[in-house]
Design a protein around this motif. Sequence first.
Motif, PDB file in Angstrom:
ATOM      1  N   TRP A  35      -2.040   5.509   2.830  1.00 57.62           N
ATOM      2  CA  TRP A  35      -3.292   5.802   3.513  1.00 57.62           C
ATOM      3  C   TRP A  35      -3.082   7.078   4.344  1.00 57.62           C
ATOM      4  N   PHE A  36      -4.034   7.966   4.229  1.00 57.57           N
ATOM      5  CA  PHE A  36      -4.038   9.201   5.011  1.00 57.57           C
ATOM      6  C   PHE A  36      -5.355   9.288   5.760  1.00 57.57           C
ATOM      7  N   ARG A  37      -5.401  10.122   6.782  1.00 59.04           N
ATOM      8  CA  ARG A  37      -6.655  10.317   7.495  1.00 59.04           C
ATOM      9  C   ARG A  37      -6.798  11.778   7.895  1.00 59.04           C
ATOM     10  N   GLN A  38      -8.047  12.174   8.046  1.00 57.75           N
ATOM     11  CA  GLN A  38      -8.330  13.530   8.493  1.00 57.75           C
ATOM     12  C   GLN A  38      -9.473  13.487   9.491  1.00 57.75           C
ATOM     13  N   ALA A  39      -9.152  13.877  10.709  1.00 56.90           N
ATOM     14  CA  ALA A  39     -10.159  13.948  11.760  1.00 56.90           C
ATOM     15  C   ALA A  39     -10.813  15.327  11.735  1.00 56.90           C
ATOM     16  N   PRO A  40     -12.019  15.447  12.265  1.00 56.01           N
ATOM     17  CA  PRO A  40     -12.704  16.741  12.274  1.00 56.01           C
ATOM     18  C   PRO A  40     -11.862  17.821  12.931  1.00 56.01           C
ATOM     19  N   GLY A  41     -11.704  18.924  12.226  1.00 54.38           N
ATOM     20  CA  GLY A  41     -10.959  20.042  12.769  1.00 54.38           C
ATOM     21  C   GLY A  41      -9.457  19.895  12.767  1.00 54.38           C
ATOM     22  N   LYS A  42      -8.964  18.819  12.141  1.00 56.06           N
ATOM     23  CA  LYS A  42      -7.523  18.587  12.123  1.00 56.06           C
ATOM     24  C   LYS A  42      -6.997  18.509  10.698  1.00 56.06           C
ATOM     25  N   GLU A  43      -5.687  18.639  10.587  1.00 60.45           N
ATOM     26  CA  GLU A  43      -5.044  18.513   9.295  1.00 60.45           C
ATOM     27  C   GLU A  43      -5.004  17.052   8.865  1.00 60.45           C
ATOM     28  N   ARG A  44      -4.949  16.846   7.561  1.00 58.26           N
ATOM     29  CA  ARG A  44      -4.770  15.494   7.043  1.00 58.26           C
ATOM     30  C   ARG A  44      -3.383  14.999   7.450  1.00 58.26           C
ATOM     31  N   GLU A  45      -3.304  13.736   7.822  1.00 57.92           N
ATOM     32  CA  GLU A  45      -2.011  13.177   8.209  1.00 57.92           C
ATOM     33  C   GLU A  45      -1.791  11.824   7.553  1.00 57.92           C
ATOM     34  N   PHE A  46      -0.525  11.567   7.309  1.00 60.29           N
ATOM     35  CA  PHE A  46      -0.103  10.272   6.766  1.00 60.29           C
ATOM     36  C   PHE A  46      -0.294   9.202   7.833  1.00 60.29           C
ATOM     37  N   VAL A  47      -0.785   8.038   7.413  1.00 60.88           N
ATOM     38  CA  VAL A  47      -0.968   6.921   8.331  1.00 60.88           C
ATOM     39  C   VAL A  47      -0.016   5.770   8.005  1.00 60.88           C
ATOM     40  N   ALA A  48       0.000   5.366   6.727  1.00 62.94           N
ATOM     41  CA  ALA A  48       0.835   4.240   6.333  1.00 62.94           C
ATOM     42  C   ALA A  48       1.112   4.314   4.844  1.00 62.94           C
ATOM     43  N   GLY A  49       2.267   3.781   4.448  1.00 67.61           N
ATOM     44  CA  GLY A  49       2.624   3.758   3.041  1.00 67.61           C
ATOM     45  C   GLY A  49       3.312   2.459   2.680  1.00 67.61           C
ATOM     46  N   ILE A  50       3.278   2.123   1.397  1.00 66.61           N
ATOM     47  CA  ILE A  50       3.879   0.887   0.916  1.00 66.61           C
ATOM     48  C   ILE A  50       4.471   1.138  -0.453  1.00 66.61           C
ATOM     49  N   ASN A  51       5.601   0.474  -0.748  1.00 65.81           N
ATOM     50  CA  ASN A  51       6.222   0.673  -2.049  1.00 65.81           C
ATOM     51  C   ASN A  51       5.542  -0.185  -3.117  1.00 65.81           C
ATOM     52  N   TRP A  52       5.998  -0.067  -4.352  1.00 63.14           N
ATOM     53  CA  TRP A  52       5.305  -0.737  -5.455  1.00 63.14           C
ATOM     54  C   TRP A  52       5.360  -2.251  -5.357  1.00 63.14           C
ATOM     55  N   ARG A  53       6.431  -2.791  -4.778  1.00 67.57           N
ATOM     56  CA  ARG A  53       6.545  -4.242  -4.687  1.00 67.57           C
ATOM     57  C   ARG A  53       5.874  -4.799  -3.434  1.00 67.57           C
ATOM     58  N   SER A  62       1.885   6.431  15.842  1.00 61.63           N
ATOM     59  CA  SER A  62       0.701   5.960  16.575  1.00 61.63           C
ATOM     60  C   SER A  62       0.082   4.715  15.962  1.00 61.63           C
ATOM     61  N   ALA A  63       0.468   4.382  14.736  1.00 65.25           N
ATOM     62  CA  ALA A  63      -0.085   3.212  14.057  1.00 65.25           C
ATOM     63  C   ALA A  63       0.832   1.991  14.152  1.00 65.25           C
ATOM     64  N   LYS A  64       2.062   2.207  14.507  1.00 61.76           N
ATOM     65  CA  LYS A  64       3.012   1.095  14.558  1.00 61.76           C
ATOM     66  C   LYS A  64       2.567   0.035  15.568  1.00 61.76           C
ATOM     67  N   GLY A  65       2.606  -1.208  15.129  1.00 62.34           N
ATOM     68  CA  GLY A  65       2.191  -2.314  15.982  1.00 62.34           C
ATOM     69  C   GLY A  65       0.702  -2.565  15.989  1.00 62.34           C
ATOM     70  N   ARG A  66      -0.076  -1.655  15.422  1.00 62.44           N
ATOM     71  CA  ARG A  66      -1.536  -1.831  15.393  1.00 62.44           C
ATOM     72  C   ARG A  66      -2.073  -1.930  13.964  1.00 62.44           C
ATOM     73  N   PHE A  67      -1.505  -1.175  13.047  1.00 63.05           N
ATOM     74  CA  PHE A  67      -1.970  -1.140  11.659  1.00 63.05           C
ATOM     75  C   PHE A  67      -0.980  -1.861  10.760  1.00 63.05           C
ATOM     76  N   THR A  68      -1.515  -2.473   9.693  1.00 63.30           N
ATOM     77  CA  THR A  68      -0.670  -3.128   8.697  1.00 63.30           C
ATOM     78  C   THR A  68      -1.174  -2.784   7.310  1.00 63.30           C
ATOM     79  N   ILE A  69      -0.283  -2.228   6.494  1.00 63.46           N
ATOM     80  CA  ILE A  69      -0.616  -1.927   5.106  1.00 63.46           C
ATOM     81  C   ILE A  69      -0.085  -3.048   4.227  1.00 63.46           C
TER      82      ILE A  69
END
Length: 123
Positions: A35-53, A62-69
Amino acid sequence: VQLQAFGGGLVQAGGSLRLSCAASRRLISNNGMGWFRQAPGKEREFVAGINWRGDSTSYIDSAKGRFTISRDRSGNTVYLQMNSLKPEDTAVYSCAASKYAAVTSLSIDYRYWGRGTLVTVSS
């Protein structure tokens, strides 16, 4: 492969949203996803990733402890559970399928990109 993200919307600070990403074909079941995100006027940034399994994940600090992929058993759908949302989380969130099976935070490692969904967090 076509990817489509769903689940964005308007939420108050402290609230939660769950984003989903569905793939058009089964091929991504052997690929890492992100998952990536892009805020207005900012560069796209990585948010979270998961392997194939689905047993290895990575998050932006900034997402640790709040987001779960996570991904479902078929591997064709990937989710991003976002809790304790903050106004700075406001962005267009997109999902992407990696060229590789392992988790990766580098956008150059991602081959397929989906249309994003807007997340707006009000203060």
